[in-house]
Design a protein around this motif. Sequence first.
Motif, PDB file in Angstrom:
ATOM      1  N   CYS A 109       0.885  -1.171  -0.090  1.00 23.21           N
ATOM      2  CA  CYS A 109       0.074  -0.203  -0.077  1.00 23.21           C
ATOM      3  C   CYS A 109       0.937   1.116   0.142  1.00 23.21           C
ATOM      4  N   LEU A 110       2.064   1.130   0.478  1.00 22.42           N
ATOM      5  CA  LEU A 110       2.941   2.335   0.390  1.00 22.42           C
ATOM      6  C   LEU A 110       3.857   2.308  -0.536  1.00 22.42           C
ATOM      7  N   THR A 111       3.625   1.333  -1.594  1.00 22.77           N
ATOM      8  CA  THR A 111       4.728   1.060  -2.516  1.00 22.77           C
ATOM      9  C   THR A 111       4.291   1.677  -3.801  1.00 22.77           C
ATOM     10  N   LEU A 112       5.052   2.442  -4.693  1.00 17.78           N
ATOM     11  CA  LEU A 112       4.403   3.126  -5.839  1.00 17.78           C
ATOM     12  C   LEU A 112       4.800   1.896  -6.899  1.00 17.78           C
ATOM     13  N   ALA A 113       3.965   1.645  -7.716  1.00 17.36           N
ATOM     14  CA  ALA A 113       4.259   0.546  -8.840  1.00 17.36           C
ATOM     15  C   ALA A 113       5.169   1.592  -9.763  1.00 17.36           C
ATOM     16  N   SER A 114       5.281   2.675  -9.985  1.00 23.09           N
ATOM     17  CA  SER A 114       6.047   3.484 -10.850  1.00 23.09           C
ATOM     18  C   SER A 114       7.646   3.347 -10.365  1.00 23.09           C
ATOM     19  N   MET A 115       7.739   2.712  -9.070  1.00 26.49           N
ATOM     20  CA  MET A 115       9.219   2.705  -8.656  1.00 26.49           C
ATOM     21  C   MET A 115       9.549   1.355  -8.878  1.00 26.49           C
ATOM     22  N   HIS A 116       8.893   0.426  -9.370  1.00 29.00           N
ATOM     23  CA  HIS A 116       9.155  -1.097  -9.633  1.00 29.00           C
ATOM     24  C   HIS A 116       9.129  -1.653 -11.083  1.00 29.00           C
ATOM     25  N   ASP A 117       9.540  -0.842 -11.911  1.00 28.38           N
ATOM     26  CA  ASP A 117       9.742  -1.295 -13.303  1.00 28.38           C
ATOM     27  C   ASP A 117      10.630  -2.424 -13.574  1.00 28.38           C
ATOM     28  N   GLY A 118      10.186  -3.585 -14.131  1.00 26.69           N
ATOM     29  CA  GLY A 118      10.858  -4.607 -14.174  1.00 26.69           C
ATOM     30  C   GLY A 118      10.987  -5.560 -13.139  1.00 26.69           C
ATOM     31  N   ALA A 119      10.151  -5.333 -12.070  1.00 22.41           N
ATOM     32  CA  ALA A 119      10.276  -6.261 -10.691  1.00 22.41           C
ATOM     33  C   ALA A 119       9.510  -7.580 -11.014  1.00 22.41           C
ATOM     34  N   GLU A 120      10.059  -8.398  -9.990  1.00 18.30           N
ATOM     35  CA  GLU A 120       9.334  -9.752  -9.896  1.00 18.30           C
ATOM     36  C   GLU A 120       8.692  -9.742  -8.680  1.00 18.30           C
ATOM     37  N   ILE A 121       7.347  -9.788  -8.996  1.00 15.90           N
ATOM     38  CA  ILE A 121       6.231  -9.822  -7.805  1.00 15.90           C
ATOM     39  C   ILE A 121       5.805 -11.224  -7.543  1.00 15.90           C
ATOM     40  N   GLN A 122       5.544 -11.558  -6.174  1.00 18.18           N
ATOM     41  CA  GLN A 122       4.619 -12.595  -5.730  1.00 18.18           C
ATOM     42  C   GLN A 122       3.758 -12.280  -4.874  1.00 18.18           C
ATOM     43  N   THR A 123       2.626 -12.725  -5.204  1.00 18.40           N
ATOM     44  CA  THR A 123       1.176 -12.700  -4.380  1.00 18.40           C
ATOM     45  C   THR A 123       0.896 -13.993  -3.804  1.00 18.40           C
ATOM     46  N   ILE A 124      -0.264 -13.925  -2.950  1.00 21.62           N
ATOM     47  CA  ILE A 124      -0.806 -15.283  -2.521  1.00 21.62           C
ATOM     48  C   ILE A 124      -1.406 -15.792  -3.634  1.00 21.62           C
TER      49      ILE A 124
END
Length: 202
Positions: A109-124
């Motif tokens: 909730c406090l992390t901007l998507a625009s700051m994580h271009d190219g990121a690897e994200i894992q959710t539930i």
Amino acid sequence: MAENSSEMHSPGPIISRREALQATAGAVALAALPLQSAAATSSPAGVSSVMAVSMTVNGRAHTLTVDPRQSILDVLRETLDLPGTKKGCNQGACGACTILVDGKRIVSCLTLASMHDGAEIQTIEGLEKDGELHPLQAAFVEHEGLQCGFCTSGQIMSGLGCIAEGHARSPDEIQFWMSGNICRCGAYPGIVAAVADAAERS
């Protein structure tokens, strides 16, 4: 002979104090409307209101157009239709929105998507494989590490991070490193037992 003052000056319409205040408030609101609409539609010169972001979520690559102010949490829930990550306090205090970004747990909730271009994200949503629960998910069921379930996705994602960081060697250590995840139902004994169990199996 002096003339009656009431005959000389017509008193004019009489309004109540309430009516005067209502008229004043209405005038102020109308005067402010052009300023509000201008502020809402204008943006600084050269600044785009949207931007392209590429990220891999649960093994799937996505190229998205996002508002630079949009959190990863909102992108996951509203753009990618992955509602498993919960919006709790929306202030980074409850941990319900915890996910893994490049292997590290964060409050989305406090992390901007625009700051994580190219990121690897894992959710539930990405933990279950071929119909089989992840070992930590199974441990939560076995040890009854949930009641209402609202915080559970964040607890599990934080538990994965806790294990990967090497902070699951004892119940006390798990409690300390999981302290950012709040369970309003108070299912902490089951949560700690589930993380400890999954850590031993990994």
